[in-house]
Design a protein around this motif. Structure first.
Motif, PDB file in Angstrom:
ATOM      1  N   PHE A   8       0.855  -1.181   0.000  1.00 55.20           N
ATOM      2  CA  PHE A   8       0.000   0.000   0.000  1.00 55.20           C
ATOM      3  C   PHE A   8       0.895   1.237   0.000  1.00 55.20           C
ATOM      4  CE2 PHE A   8      -2.020  -3.525   2.116  1.00 55.20           C
ATOM      5  CZ  PHE A   8      -3.279  -3.578   1.534  1.00 55.20           C
ATOM      6  N   VAL A   9       0.737   2.092  -1.014  1.00 50.08           N
ATOM      7  CA  VAL A   9       1.578   3.276  -1.137  1.00 50.08           C
ATOM      8  C   VAL A   9       0.730   4.525  -1.337  1.00 50.08           C
ATOM      9  CG1 VAL A   9       3.552   2.002  -2.047  1.00 50.08           C
ATOM     10  CG2 VAL A   9       1.900   2.985  -3.631  1.00 50.08           C
ATOM     11  N   ASN A  10       1.287   5.626  -0.879  1.00 49.71           N
ATOM     12  CA  ASN A  10       0.634   6.929  -0.942  1.00 49.71           C
ATOM     13  C   ASN A  10       1.273   7.740  -2.068  1.00 49.71           C
ATOM     14  OD1 ASN A  10       0.496   9.917  -0.128  1.00 49.71           O
ATOM     15  ND2 ASN A  10      -0.919   9.010   1.344  1.00 49.71           N
ATOM     16  N   SER A  11       0.475   8.443  -2.847  1.00 44.43           N
ATOM     17  CA  SER A  11       0.977   9.145  -4.022  1.00 44.43           C
ATOM     18  C   SER A  11       1.643  10.479  -3.717  1.00 44.43           C
ATOM     19  CB  SER A  11      -0.175   9.406  -4.995  1.00 44.43           C
ATOM     20  OG  SER A  11      -1.081  10.359  -4.442  1.00 44.43           O
TER      21      SER A  11
ATOM     22  N   TRP B  86      -6.387  -1.776  -6.153  1.00 47.40           N
ATOM     23  CA  TRP B  86      -7.411  -0.745  -5.974  1.00 47.40           C
ATOM     24  C   TRP B  86      -6.750   0.601  -5.726  1.00 47.40           C
ATOM     25  CZ3 TRP B  86      -6.962   1.645  -1.281  1.00 47.40           C
ATOM     26  CH2 TRP B  86      -6.575   0.893  -0.166  1.00 47.40           C
ATOM     27  N   MET B  87      -7.564   1.661  -5.859  1.00 48.98           N
ATOM     28  CA  MET B  87      -7.121   3.032  -5.587  1.00 48.98           C
ATOM     29  C   MET B  87      -8.243   3.757  -4.870  1.00 48.98           C
ATOM     30  SD  MET B  87      -7.577   6.420  -6.680  1.00 48.98           S
ATOM     31  CE  MET B  87      -8.044   6.408  -8.409  1.00 48.98           C
TER      32      MET B  87
ATOM     33  N   MET C 147      -8.283  -5.169   1.558  1.00 50.39           N
ATOM     34  CA  MET C 147      -8.135  -5.992   0.367  1.00 50.39           C
ATOM     35  C   MET C 147      -8.947  -5.474  -0.817  1.00 50.39           C
ATOM     36  SD  MET C 147      -5.930  -7.850   1.695  1.00 50.39           S
ATOM     37  CE  MET C 147      -5.572  -8.856   0.253  1.00 50.39           C
ATOM     38  N   THR C 148      -9.956  -4.643  -0.545  1.00 49.75           N
ATOM     39  CA  THR C 148     -10.814  -4.147  -1.634  1.00 49.75           C
ATOM     40  C   THR C 148     -10.810  -2.637  -1.781  1.00 49.75           C
ATOM     41  OG1 THR C 148     -12.789  -3.941  -0.234  1.00 49.75           O
ATOM     42  CG2 THR C 148     -12.368  -6.103  -1.252  1.00 49.75           C
ATOM     43  N   GLY C 149     -10.436  -1.894  -0.727  1.00 49.37           N
ATOM     44  CA  GLY C 149     -10.515  -0.441  -0.758  1.00 49.37           C
ATOM     45  C   GLY C 149     -11.900   0.094  -0.486  1.00 49.37           C
TER      46      GLY C 149
END
Length: 424
Positions: A277-280, A312-313, A346-348
């Motif tokens: 999981f990464v932050n933009s 997902w986003m 897992m799904t956002g």
């Protein structure tokens, strides 16, 4: 005879297991905990305090720094700096009493770079193991000191970076390596240093064909990486400005990359149940900072995985500075302006949302079965993880707080603007 031997072996094994568990409860070695996942390895944690109640001790810390403390074997290590950036400090305190055991000026600067008004010259959190404490002040210097004698083992002050807004990326220990990020407005790069000597093992500069066409302001980053295992390879997950890189942590080779945006990534990556999981950082539309996105990525790919490995986003009130925490499959994000969002990791999909008081820089920490969310004014909301919002307690230390709380044993260690505070 054989039974006695087996029983003895089992007892010895159990002893080492219990010792390891106890060690984890008493130590806090990196930014956001010894496992860098925002989870405190403690069974209980304080629930009620104020600026006068349940305070074991409170001691002043010289200078200014937004770095978090780290703890090893009953010793607290804290970095700080002279407010204008001319001196860079390392302090060691006794955990039980708060007594100052050692104070050193590690680096000096005659003409320090400017920083953002909300930053400090000592924002990167140090990291520690049994023998050494590692401190990093961005381009102003990186150093290693002995945790017993306080002797400085090595220093590096030859790692340039035009931070623009000051340093913030924290170093991490991986086996024999110390990983540091120096990602400013020119030639951003990541380094693996030999943790025992300070010598460079590998250096990876962000690809010039991608970064050189960007305006300098869009190249800077302030995130702290993590290391994950995918198959038979350990990957350094580094969500830089504009794109995330997965490096082979042994060689520095880029295994895969993922493009998402432009500027000022701060929030640390996460790894849970096979997903990264990464932050933009900020996404810019027509030159205006518009929002931040949270991405879930399948880390098993190679090359450019932007179009192939996004799971997902999510982009509604995603924090820029605080790092989320994942508990039992749910991601808890505390936005800089106080909105808490609980997502299915897992799904956002959104499970619930709730607004907390104040603004936040500190990342939420899961400790003793609850999640601790401390705003910039030192007001802490403790929530119970679950399918709906449940507030457990509210407490106010009445001091400015940007560091993450540290949990050791059954106590909480908090670093405020001026003090170090142990809470029971």
């Amino acid at each position: 005879m054989m039974t006695k031997k087996i029983n003895f072996t089992a007892i010895v094994f159990l002893f080492f297991v219990l010792a390891a568990c106890q060690n984890k409860q008493q130590n806090w070695t990196h930014f956001r905990g010894s496992d860098m996942d925002g989870h405190a390895n403690v069974e209980t944690a304080p629930l009620n305090w104020s600026d006068t109640e349940n305070i074991v001790w409170k001691v002043p810390v010289k200078g200014l720094g937004w770095s978090s403390p780290v703890v090893y074997d009953g010793r607290i290590w804290v970095t700080s700096a002279e407010k204008e950036g001319h001196e860079f400090y390392l302090f060691c305190f006794d955990l039980e009493t708060g007594k100052l055991l050692n104070e050193q000026t590690i680096f000096t600067a005659e003409d320090p770079q400017r920083i953002h008004g909300t930053n400090s010259y000592a924002t990167p959190t140090p990291c520690v193991d049994e023998d050494h404490i590692y401190v990093h002040y961005g381009s102003f210097g990186t150093a290693c000191a002995d945790t017993k004698s306080f002797e400085v083992i090595w220093k590096r002050d030859d790692l340039p970076c035009k931070h623009m807004q000051g340093p913030a990326s924290s170093p991490i220990i991986y086996k024999d390596k110390l990983i540091v990020h120096l990602e400013g407005t020119e030639d951003p790069y990541v380094l693996a240093l030999d943790k025992n000597t300070g010598e460079t093992i590998w250096k990876s500069i962000r690809p010039k064909e991608i970064y050189d066409p960007l305006e300098p302001v869009y190249r800077k980053s302030y995130q702290t990486p993590i290391v994950i295992t995918v198959g038979d390879r350990d990957l350094l997950i580094s969500n830089s400005a504009y794109m995330c890189f997965a490096h082979d942590v042994t060689t520095g080779e880029v295994v895969w990359s993922f493009k998402y945006g432009y500027d000022s990534t701060v929030s640390q990556p996460l790894f849970y149940n096979g997903l990264v999981f990464v932050n933009s950082g900020w996404i810019f539309l027509d030159g205006v900072p518009y929002f931040t996105r949270q991405f879930a990525i399948d880390p098993t790919g190679e090359g450019d995985v932007t179009e192939t490995h996004q799971v997902w986003m999510y982009e509604n009130e995603v924090p820029q500075i605080p790092t989320p925490v994942i508990v039992d499959g749910k991601m808890y994000m505390v936005h800089d302006r106080g909105m808490v969002t609980c997502l299915d990791a897992m799904t956002g999909n959104v499970i619930w949302k709730e607004k907390l008081k104040g603004n936040f820089n500190s990342s939420p920490i899961y400790a003793g079965g609850n999640i601790y969310c401390i705003n910039v004014k030192g007001f802490c909301t403790i929530i119970k993880p679950g399918d709906s919002f449940e507030k457990v307690a509210e407490n106010d230390i009445s001091e400015t707080v940007k560091a993450v709380p540290v949990f050791v044993g059954d106590k909480m260690l908090l670093r405020s603007e001026k003090n170090l505070i142990l809470i029971q």
